[in-house]
Design an enzyme around this catalytic site. Structure first.
Site, short mmCIF file in Angstrom:
data_model
loop_
_atom_site.label_atom_id
_atom_site.label_comp_id
_atom_site.label_asym_id
_atom_site.label_seq_id
_atom_site.Cartn_x
_atom_site.Cartn_y
_atom_site.Cartn_z
N TRP A 96 0.83 -1.20 0.00
CA TRP A 96 0.00 0.00 0.00
C TRP A 96 0.87 1.25 0.00
CZ3 TRP A 96 -0.60 3.94 3.67
CH2 TRP A 96 -1.66 4.82 3.45
N HIS A 97 1.98 1.23 0.74
CA HIS A 97 2.87 2.38 0.76
C HIS A 97 3.55 2.58 -0.60
CE1 HIS A 97 2.66 2.40 5.22
NE2 HIS A 97 3.01 3.65 5.08
N ASP A 98 4.11 1.50 -1.13
CA ASP A 98 4.82 1.62 -2.41
C ASP A 98 5.12 0.20 -2.89
OD1 ASP A 98 6.03 2.65 -4.59
OD2 ASP A 98 7.60 3.74 -3.53
#
Length: 650
Positions: free
Chosen positions: A533-535
Site C-alpha cells: 500500500w505504501h509503495d
C-alpha cells in the site's frame, strides 16, 4: 501591577501547558472509546486532568482505563524527584545538546563535504542559514501551505453560503429520544428529522465540492477517479452478498497495482488501445492528458482513497446483517454516541448511496492524506455534530500545529541531514557518531514531514465539523516498544487495519504453538498489504517483513519474563524492561531506515562503519546507555498517565 502581571503570566503559562494536554491533541486519548464524550460532566469534574479522566474511566471501557501496571505500589510512586531521575536529568542535559551539535557541525559550510550537497539547499528565512528542501514531499507541502491555508478558510465559507442558499434547517424542536430535555453533551436537542436534514445538507455540499475539488486537482483525470468509484460502488450494491468481501479486496488491490503499472491510465494510451490507427483519437487523448490539474499524478495520491473504498464496501456488507439495528433501539442517544458505536453501528440503508459514497471518498479535508475515518463514522458525524469539536480546542490544536511547523523549519535550517543523504555520501568519511546521529535525525525529519500534513488536514476537518482520529500519538523518540510504536504511528491507518484486515483474519494469540504460527501468518499478511500500500517496491516489502520479525522478540520476551513473576522486584523488572527497550529501539531504527531512508544497502554500510572499529563500539555503548536513560523516562511518562487514569496502549 504585580498581582495582575502574575495572573497574566500564569494565564499564558497555563495556555501553553494546555496546548500539550492530551485533550487538546485528541479527546480519544482521555475518554474510553466505548464512552460518549460529555463536556458538561468533565467540566463539573473539577481539575480537568486526573479527576475527570478517572470519572471517565469509572463510566466504563478499557481503552482509556488504568493499566494493570498502575496498581503496583512501584508504579504509583512518582519518580520525578528521586536521585535516580536527577541522574537522568544530568544525562539529558549533556546528551541532547551534544546530539544536536553533531548534526549541526557536519551541516556547516566549513565542513569539507559541504560542496557535495549544497545544491540541495535553498535560501532560508533564518539569517545566515540556508534550508534543506531536499525532501520532495515536505518541499511540496511547504510551497503549497499558503494556498492550503486559504482553502481552510474558503471551504467552510463555501459551506456557509451553501447552507444559506440551498438548505435552511429549521430550529430544533425535540431531542432524538423524543423528550424535550437537553442532550447529555449539553447541546440543544435535535429531532431525527433535524438530523436527517443536517445529513442531506452536509453530504450534498460534500458531493458537489468533491467534484469541483477533483477537477481542480486532477483535471480530466477526475473522470478516471469517478469511474473507479463507480465500479467499487457496483461491487458493493449489485453483486450477491457472499461475493462482496472477496470482490472488494481483489478489485482494490488490483487497482493499487494497475495505478502504478499503468502510470495513471493516460488518455492517449487508452486511445491507442481503442484504435491504434486513429491519430485523431490519440491527439484528443493527449489533449485531455495536458489538462491534468494542479496535481496531474493523481494515482500517487490515490492509495489513501483505496482505504475509503474498502471501508464503504465492508461497512455496507456488514450492515446487511444488521438492517434492523439503530442507536435508539439500543437505548443510545444518537446525538452523542461513543466513537466505538459511531464506527460499529451501521448507517441507515438509504445512507449507503452513491451520492454519500462520493462525498465520503473525496471528502476534501481528508482526501489527500487522511486521517482515515470509516464510512459509518462519517455518516454519524454528518448527522450529528460531535461533542468533541469545540472552538477553543480547535484553536489550540492550530497553535500546536504552528509550533510543530516551526520546529521542522528550525531543524531544516540547522541540520542538513536530508541533503547529506540525498547527495550519495561517502559514509566512510564520517565518524560513527556522525553517521548514527545523521540517521537518527533523518528519522525525525521523516516523522515530522508526515506529522505536519496529517495535522494540517485534520485541523481543516475540525474546522469543518468532522473529528477524525489523530494520527501520531507520541514523538518518534518516545517509543520503546515495537508493538506500541506501530499502534501510535499513523494511528487511523492502524485502526483501519484492525477493523478490515486483522480482526477478520482472526487476530493473534501466542498461547499455543499453533496459535503462534497462525498469528505470525496473520502479521505477515497484514504487513505485506501495508508495504504494498505504501509503495510497490522490494525495499518496502523488506521493511514490512522486518517489522513482523522485530515483533517476535518482544512478544516472546513477554512470555519468558511475565510481570507477575517480578511483583516483588519491580525495580529489577523495570531495569530488565529498559534493556529490552534499548534492543527494540535499535531494531525499529534499523527497519525504518531500510523502509524510508537509506534502504538495505545503506543500512549495511552504516552498520559496518559503526561496528567496524573500536571507536564505533565505544560510541554504540554510550548510545545504548543514553537510550536506556531515555526509556526509563518513557516508563515514568506512561506511569504518570496511568496515575491519571489514562492508558494510551503505546
Amino acid at each position: 501591577m504585580a498581582p495582575n502581571g502574575s495572573r497574566k503570566g500564569g494565564g499564558i503559562l497555563s495556555f501553553f501547558r494546555s496546548l500539550y494536554d492530551l485533550d487538546t491533541l485528541d479527546t480519544r486519548f482521555t475518554t474510553p472509546s466505548s464512552v460518549p464524550y460529555n463536556p458538561v460532566a468533565l467540566a463539573a469534574a473539577g481539575d480537568g486532568n486526573g479527576k475527570r479522566r478517572e470519572d471517565n474511566h469509572s463510566r466504563g471501557g478499557n481503552s482509556g482505563g488504568l493499566d494493570k501496571r498502575a496498581s503496583s505500589s512501584d508504579t504509583n510512586r512518582p519518580r520525578w524527584g528521586t536521585p535516580e531521575f536527577f541522574l537522568y536529568y544530568l544525562v539529558f542535559a549533556m546528551v541532547i545538546p551534544y546530539m544536536f551539535w553533531i548534526a549541526y557541525d557536519v551541516s556547516r559550510p566549513s565542513d569539507p563535504r559541504y560542496y557535495k550537497y549544497h545544491r540541495w539547499l535553498s535560501p532560508g528565512w533564518v539569517p545566515g542559514r540556508k534550508i534543506d528542501v531536499s525532501d520532495a514531499q515536505y518541499g511540496n507541502f511547504r510551497r503549497n501551505l499558503p494556498v492550503m491555508a486559504l482553502l481552510v478558510l474558503f471551504h467552510p465559507l463555501c459551506r456557509k453560503v451553501w447552507d444559506t442558499v440551498v438548505y435552511r434547517v429549521a430550529a430544533p424542536s425535540q431531542s432524538p429520544l423524543g423528550s424535550g430535555r437537553s442532550s447529555p453533551a449539553g447541546r440543544p436537542p435535535a429531532s431525527p428529522e433535524m438530523a436527517d436534514a443536517r445529513l442531506r445538507q452536509r453530504t450534498s455540499f460534500d458531493f458537489c465540492f468533491a467534484i469541483l475539488y477533483l477537477v481542480i486537482l486532477h483535471g480530466f483525470s477526475a473522470l478516471k477517479i469517478l469511474a473507479i468509484l463507480g465500479a467499487n460502488y457496483q461491487i458493493a450494491t449489485v453483486l450477491p452478498k457472499k461475493y462482496i468481501p472477496a470482490a472488494t479486496w481483489v478489485f482494490n488491490i488490483c487497482t493499487l497495482f494497475a495505478n502504478e503499472l499503468c502510470d495513471g491510465y493516460r488518455f492517449r494510451n487508452i486511445a491507442m488501445l481503442v484504435s491504434a490507427d486513429s491519430s485523431l483519437l490519440a491527439r484528443f487523448g493527449a489533449w485531455l492528458d495536458s489538462y491534468g490539474g494542479i496535481q496531474p499524478r493523481w494515482a500517487v495520491l490515490f492509495n489513501i482513497t483505496i482505504l475509503r473504498l474498502v471501508s464503504f464496501n465492508l461497512d455496507y456488507y456488514w450492515s446487511l446483517d444488521n438492517r434492523g439495528s439503530s442507536p435508539i433501539e439500543k437505548q443510545l442517544d444518537p446525538a452523542n454516541l461513543s466513537e466505538k458505536d459511531r464506527v460499529a453501528i451501521p448507517a441507515a440503508p438509504a445512507d449507503y448511496s452513491f451520492f454519500n459514497f462520493v462525498g465520503y471518498a473525496i471528502y476534501a479535508p481528508l482526501y489527500l492524506t487522511g486521517p482515515i475515518i470509516t464510512f459509518n463514522d462519517y455518516i454519524s458525524q454528518q448527522r450529528y455534530k460531535p461533542a468533541t469539536i469545540e472552538t477553543a480546542r480547535t484553536v489550540k490544536y492550530g497553535v500546536r500545529f504552528f509550533l510543530t511547523l516551526l520546529s521542522m523549519e528550525l531543524l531544516l535550517h540547522y541540520d542538513y541531514v536530508g541533503a547529506i543523504s540525498k547527495a550519495n555520501p561517502d559514509w566512510s568519511s564520517y565518524t560513527p557518531a556522525q553517521i548514527s546521529l545523521l540517521s537518527y535525525f533523518n528519522l525525525h525529519i521523516i516523522w515530522l514531514k508526515l506529522l505536519l500534513p496529517w495535522r494540517f488536514f485534520r485541523l481543516w476537518s475540525l474546522v469543518d465539523g468532522i473529528d477524525p482520529p489523530e494520527n501520531m500519538l507520541r514523538c518518534v523518540s518516545d517509543n520503546y516498544s515495537t508493538l506500541s510504536f506501530w499502534r501510535s504511528w499513523h494511528r487511523s491507518y492502524y485502526r483501519w487495519l484492525l477493523r478490515y484486515i486483522y480482526i477478520p483474519l482472526g487476530g493473534s494469540s501466542f498461547a499455543t504453538w499453533r496459535g503462534a504460527a497462525r498469528s505470525i501468518v496473520t502479521y505477515l499478511m497484514v504487513f505485506t498489504f501495508v508495504a504494498l500500500w505504501h509503495d510497490i517496491k522490494m525495499r518496502m516489502l523488506i521493511w514490512g517483513w522486518l517489522i513482523v520479525f522485530f515483533f517476535l522478540p518482544e512478544i516472546l520476551a513477554g512470555y519468558a519474563f511475565p510481570r507477575r513473576r517480578w511483583e516483588n522486584r519491580p525495580t529489577a523488572y523495570r531495569m530488565l524492561c529498559g534493556v529490552g527497550g534499548v534492543l527494540n529501539v535499535l531494531m525499529m531504527i534499523s527497519a525504518n531506515l531500510v523502509g524510508f531512508a537509506v534502504g538495505l544497502d545503506g543500512l549495511e554500510v552504516i552498520l559496518r562503519k559503526v561496528l567496524g572499529d573500536y571507536s564505533g563500539l565505544i560510541f554504540i555503548t554510550v548510545a545504548c546507555s543514553a537510550l536506556f536513560v531515555g526509556i526509563q523516562v518513557m516508563f515514568e511518562i506512561r506511569a504518570s498517565e496511568a496515575r491519571r487514569g489514562i492508558n494510551m496502549k503505546c
